[in-house]
Design a protein around this motif. Structure first.
Motif, PDB file in Angstrom:
ATOM      1  N   GLY A  71       0.776  -1.231   0.000  1.00 18.41           N
ATOM      2  CA  GLY A  71       0.000   0.000   0.000  1.00 18.41           C
ATOM      3  C   GLY A  71       0.804   1.276   0.000  1.00 18.41           C
ATOM      4  N   SER A  92       7.527   5.171   3.773  1.00 12.53           N
ATOM      5  CA  SER A  92       7.958   5.188   2.375  1.00 12.53           C
ATOM      6  C   SER A  92       6.786   5.574   1.478  1.00 12.53           C
ATOM      7  CB  SER A  92       8.474   3.801   1.982  1.00 12.53           C
ATOM      8  OG  SER A  92       8.740   3.763   0.592  1.00 12.53           O
ATOM      9  N   SER A 133      10.258   6.443  -2.982  1.00 11.93           N
ATOM     10  CA  SER A 133      10.511   5.484  -4.062  1.00 11.93           C
ATOM     11  C   SER A 133      10.867   6.275  -5.304  1.00 11.93           C
ATOM     12  CB  SER A 133       9.251   4.650  -4.313  1.00 11.93           C
ATOM     13  OG  SER A 133       9.020   3.818  -3.222  1.00 11.93           O
ATOM     14  N   HIS A 170      13.650   5.714  -7.929  1.00 11.48           N
ATOM     15  CA  HIS A 170      13.740   4.683  -8.974  1.00 11.48           C
ATOM     16  C   HIS A 170      14.092   5.116 -10.394  1.00 11.48           C
ATOM     17  CE1 HIS A 170      12.275   2.207  -5.828  1.00 11.48           C
ATOM     18  NE2 HIS A 170      10.996   2.427  -5.977  1.00 11.48           N
ATOM     19  N   GLU A 172      14.897   5.543  -2.291  1.00 10.53           N
ATOM     20  CA  GLU A 172      14.930   4.129  -2.654  1.00 10.53           C
ATOM     21  C   GLU A 172      15.069   4.037  -4.173  1.00 10.53           C
ATOM     22  OE1 GLU A 172      11.257   4.104  -0.281  1.00 10.53           O
ATOM     23  OE2 GLU A 172      11.767   2.000   0.058  1.00 10.53           O
ATOM     24  N   ASN A 187      13.620  -7.386  -6.729  1.00  9.04           N
ATOM     25  CA  ASN A 187      13.117  -8.691  -6.305  1.00  9.04           C
ATOM     26  C   ASN A 187      12.168  -9.207  -7.369  1.00  9.04           C
ATOM     27  OD1 ASN A 187      14.356  -8.980  -3.689  1.00  9.04           O
ATOM     28  ND2 ASN A 187      13.108  -7.229  -3.093  1.00  9.04           N
ATOM     29  N   GLY A 223       8.255  -5.341  -2.094  1.00  8.01           N
ATOM     30  CA  GLY A 223       7.595  -5.319  -3.383  1.00  8.01           C
ATOM     31  C   GLY A 223       7.044  -6.663  -3.810  1.00  8.01           C
TER      32      GLY A 223
HETATM   33  N1  SAH Z   1       3.916   2.374  -1.562  1.00  5.00           N
HETATM   34  C1  SAH Z   1       5.078   2.797  -0.873  1.00  5.00           C
HETATM   35  C2  SAH Z   1       5.577   1.809   0.150  1.00  5.00           C
HETATM   36  C3  SAH Z   1       5.551   0.341  -0.176  1.00  5.00           C
HETATM   37  S1  SAH Z   1       6.688  -0.269  -1.345  1.00  5.00           S
HETATM   38  C4  SAH Z   1       6.163   3.130  -1.842  1.00  5.00           C
HETATM   39  O1  SAH Z   1       6.030   2.823  -3.023  1.00  5.00           O
HETATM   40  O2  SAH Z   1       7.139   3.741  -1.426  1.00  5.00           O
HETATM   41  C5  SAH Z   1       8.245  -0.345  -0.465  1.00  5.00           C
HETATM   42  C6  SAH Z   1       9.458  -0.238  -1.376  1.00  5.00           C
HETATM   43  O3  SAH Z   1       9.652  -1.437  -2.142  1.00  5.00           O
HETATM   44  C7  SAH Z   1       9.327   0.881  -2.390  1.00  5.00           C
HETATM   45  O4  SAH Z   1      10.523   1.601  -2.533  1.00  5.00           O
HETATM   46  C8  SAH Z   1       9.038   0.103  -3.639  1.00  5.00           C
HETATM   47  O5  SAH Z   1       9.306   0.880  -4.762  1.00  5.00           O
HETATM   48  C9  SAH Z   1       9.917  -1.076  -3.485  1.00  5.00           C
HETATM   49  N2  SAH Z   1       9.584  -2.191  -4.371  1.00  5.00           N
HETATM   50  C10 SAH Z   1       8.392  -2.506  -4.899  1.00  5.00           C
HETATM   51  N3  SAH Z   1       8.483  -3.610  -5.658  1.00  5.00           N
HETATM   52  C11 SAH Z   1       9.773  -4.009  -5.624  1.00  5.00           C
HETATM   53  C12 SAH Z   1      10.479  -5.109  -6.183  1.00  5.00           C
HETATM   54  N4  SAH Z   1       9.862  -6.016  -6.915  1.00  5.00           N
HETATM   55  N5  SAH Z   1      11.814  -5.205  -5.926  1.00  5.00           N
HETATM   56  C13 SAH Z   1      12.416  -4.310  -5.140  1.00  5.00           C
HETATM   57  N6  SAH Z   1      11.787  -3.265  -4.561  1.00  5.00           N
HETATM   58  C14 SAH Z   1      10.485  -3.107  -4.804  1.00  5.00           C
END
Ligand code: SAH
Ligand code: SF4
Length: 391
Positions: free
Chosen positions: A194, A226, A248, A250, A291, A325, A369
């Motif tokens: 979420g 986050s 996030s 990216h 992140e 991941n 994620g």
């Molecule tokens: N919705 C919020 C918090 C949850 S996600 C957000 O997006 O920040 C937590 C972290 O995991 C975020 O930085 C997200 O981008 C990252 N994330 C999501 N899927 C991922 C994956 N498959 N591999 C690595 N990081 C991932």
């Protein structure tokens, strides 16, 4: 002006219909006070009684009104007639080879969310969910493929911390100090399922409870929220929660971020960075964590690293490099270790701490994620995901 993003989420009302008992878990101090006044606690006792019940709930972890021994028997009966102390129900608990624990928990309505506990040498981090699924659709995130969405209540959010403490046997014994130092759950990250800033009030109330000195008592620097970049709520997070912030990020161009983190089309990199510049001042906190998921051939070039350094200029920041991941059907692959190290070196030479996150709990799909509830395991097809990602 663009239309605001609408959200098909709803929150289950805190107050149950007349006749049903109200769950005390998740009420703010004021909310608890009002609830006690409503069952006849006299105004002049309200503060004291609120403090007593609060301590039983959040300091001692008591789940039965009968155990609240400093309250009169009659009052305990009244409490039990009107209120409950409910936590989300643990459906399964998986233990990884590396000690990571993943809990699948069921909340009202039969929905399920995941909670992950990650033990490290000198800390233990609990990764908490704020919604069932997510309304956003980041193309690399498994949670983002889940259609079902509901906001969690404050009780369901703080309840995740409480059930982890139950499982780890971490409520203080009578008379023992409740020092956050050396605790098994010493840190909270809102990085589960979420988007926490699309459920602001409930997240705020839950974190206020977790930070309250007479209860779970985790300092605000032990909590990291986050966000994918919900710009209008960032200043409020600083003012009303004051925890650490992670973003996030990216990507280093709007063209790529539009695809990876589509909320970028609403609030782009420049607008996001402007909002972040003020955060440390207002929240009186340290650095913001950026992140950055490492996706092979998508966002991991040397040019990206240099662009990132330029973008971060003037913002107290550290960069968390997350090896992607992979999940079944994902449209990306993880960057090679050499690529990730080269990227990190450029950031470090520019003066930014840029730890590479070690994937944890991979054998139980507990990593960032990958969280997605078991109630909605059917996946979109690879083609569908790729089409939506604009690949
Ligand atoms: N919705 C919020 C918090 C949850 S996600 C957000 O997006 O920040 C937590 C972290 O995991 C975020 O930085 C997200 O981008 C990252 N994330 C999501 N899927 C991922 C994956 N498959 N591999 C690595 N990081 C991932
Ligand atoms: Fe939602 Fe965060 Fe996943 Fe994006 S990365 S879909 S905002 S949970």
């Amino acid at each position: 002006m663009k239309a605001p993003i609408t959200q098909d989420v709803h929150t289950i009302p805190r107050k149950l219909p007349e006749g049903d008992r109200v769950n005390l878990v998740g009420l703010t101090r004021d909310g608890l006070r009002d609830a006690l006044l409503a069952v006849g606690v006299p105004e002049k006792q309200a503060k004291m009684r609120t403090g007593q019940v609060w301590q039983w709930l959040y300091h001692w972890g008591v789940r039965d009104f009968a155990q609240m021994t400093n309250l009169a028997k009659e009052f305990r009966t009244t409490l039990a007639q009107h209120f409950t102390i409910d936590l989300p129900e643990v459906v399964t608990r998986q233990l990884s080879e590396d000690g990571t624990r993943k809990y699948l928990v069921r909340i009202a309505g039969g929905h399920e969310v995941e909670v992950v506990y990650i033990p490290e040498e000198n800390r233990g981090t609990l990764c908490v969910s704020s919604q069932v699924g997510c309304t956003l659709t980041c193309s690399f995130c498994h949670t983002g493929t889940q259609k079902l969405v509901r906001n969690l209540t404050a009780g369901e959010i703080v309840g995740q911390i409480m059930l982890a403490r139950d499982d780890l046997g971490e409520w203080p014994e009578k008379g023992a100090p409740n020092d956050p130092q050396g605790r098994l759950v010493s840190n909270i990250v809102l990085m589960g399922m979420g988007e926490p800033l699309y459920n602001f009030e409930n997240v705020r109330d839950a974190m206020k409870i977790a930070m309250d000195g007479e209860g779970i008592a985790l300092g605000r620097r032990r909590i990291t929220l986050s966000t994918s970049g919900v710009v209008p709520e960032i200043a409020r997070t600083a003012q009303e929660i004051g925890c650490l912030l992670a973003v996030s990020f990216h990507a280093t161009t709007d063209a790529v971020r539009d695809v990876l983190v589509p909320i970028n089309k609403r609030w782009n990199i420049e607008v996001l960075l402007d909002a972040l510049r003020d955060y440390p001042k207002v929240s009186n906190s340290e650095r913001i964590t950026f992140e950055y998921v490492m996706l092979n051939g998508v966002n991991d070039s040397d040019e990206d690293a240099h662009r990132l350094v330029n973008l971060l200029h003037g913002i107290p920041a550290k960069v968390n490099l997350i090896p992607f991941n992979e999940w079944p059907g994902a449209p990306y692959t993880r960057s090679s270790n050499n690529r990730i190290r080269a990227f990190a070196t450029i950031l470090m030479e520019a003066g930014y701490a840029s730890p590479i996150r070690t994937p944890r709990g991979e054998d139980i799909m507990a990593a960032c994620g990958q969280l997605k509830s078991a109630t909605e395991r059917q996946r979109k097809s690879r083609a569908q995901i790729a089409a939506e990602a604009g690949l």
